[in-house]
Write an enzyme that holds these catalytic residues in place. Sequence first.
Site, short mmCIF file in Angstrom:
data_model
loop_
_atom_site.label_atom_id
_atom_site.label_comp_id
_atom_site.label_asym_id
_atom_site.label_seq_id
_atom_site.Cartn_x
_atom_site.Cartn_y
_atom_site.Cartn_z
N THR A 162 32.30 65.83 29.78
CA THR A 162 33.05 65.65 31.03
C THR A 162 34.49 65.27 30.79
O THR A 162 35.38 65.70 31.53
CB THR A 162 32.37 64.53 31.87
OG1 THR A 162 31.09 64.98 32.22
CG2 THR A 162 33.16 64.21 33.12
N ASP A 205 28.99 71.39 26.57
CA ASP A 205 28.38 70.34 27.38
C ASP A 205 27.36 69.71 26.43
O ASP A 205 26.62 70.44 25.75
CB ASP A 205 27.69 70.99 28.58
CG ASP A 205 27.08 69.98 29.53
OD1 ASP A 205 27.45 69.98 30.71
OD2 ASP A 205 26.19 69.22 29.09
N1 ASP Z 1 27.02 67.02 31.02
C1 ASP Z 1 28.07 66.23 30.44
C2 ASP Z 1 27.86 66.20 28.94
O1 ASP Z 1 27.07 65.44 28.47
C3 ASP Z 1 28.06 64.86 31.00
C4 ASP Z 1 29.13 63.94 30.48
O2 ASP Z 1 29.90 64.23 29.60
O3 ASP Z 1 29.22 62.82 31.01
O4 ASP Z 1 28.49 66.96 28.23
#
Ligand code: ASP
Length: 349
Positions: free
Chosen positions: A19, A63
Amino acid sequence: MDMEKGQKSSILLIYTGGTIGMKQDASDLTLKPFDFSQILDEVPELKKFALKVDSYTFDPLIDSSDVEPVFWQRLAELISGKYDDYDGFIVLHGTDTMAYSASALSFMLDGLTKPVIFTGSQLPIGVPRTDGKENIISAVEIASAKDADGHAMVPEVCIFFNSYLIRGNRAVKVSSEDFRAFRSPNLPALAEAGISIRYNTDLIRHPLDWYQSLGVNTKLDTRVSILKIHPGITPQVVRDILLGAETRAVIIETYGSGNAPSRQWFLDAVGEACRQGKVLVNVTQCLSGKVNMGIYANGKALQDAGVVCGYDSTTEAALGKLFYLLGKSSDNEWVKAMMTKNLKGEISK
Ligand code: ASP
């Protein structure tokens, strides 16, 4: 080597995705990783430190729900290849599997004398209320901190998130929304960032030899499954997981202090798996506390069958430890013995 007087500390920021560096895709409005190579422009505050900060961007950016052991191997090799060039490493990583990655790296990197600090954020770095900047800035400060002898303050694999530095193999992601996304339920934080950074020096692990070179274990054996016990679990599911032909080890997530059903079909499946030489490790579903199979008859039955105690290990730590130990040896009895030992601060023993 200790830093010579006046020489700038150097930090390598490794951006893997998550994120922190995502942007909304105009076509479907989902968050996707964007090119973050100009990281110093995103966080100009870093220029105020008397530090050399370089960045390395993974290709492809992911991700973290796409993380696989091959990613850990690449990351461990990257850190090992650049180890002599930097005083500390920051891994910018998605939060979803950050606790798994930090756990695995803690076993894969041997004899650390420098910090490897994972961080990320709940809001992308480009949005006004982002937690990403604060997380990066404090992580960089911690990664470059030295003690009075010029040694790294925290030569461990850690996670820094929302003011707390926690040991990587003790971390659990506890919230998908709060800025405090991680906890270390069975070990206090190694440091807390307030107006100054307060280190819990008694808890921080140090190498036996500050001048040893880094050992890297990239051979992982992933033939591990996780069996979460729940009311209504069926004999078929239990047998499929415990007795799968490919499986060398199973982490059994039990109730409370290590209890599981006492029904005969369940104990028969556990006994059969143990007799086949599989490594069965008991960890608790509870967020805090530890397994003690001697308290209740239901736990004692598992111990008598040959299930190994996981103490206060998180599931994430047990998984990384098993991948690493199984990769090191084909002798399951040796793996069982090592699972009860505190190798990298992952269990309180
Ligand atoms: N889906 C994202 C990831 O783990 C969530 C995050 O970074 O907070 O890459």
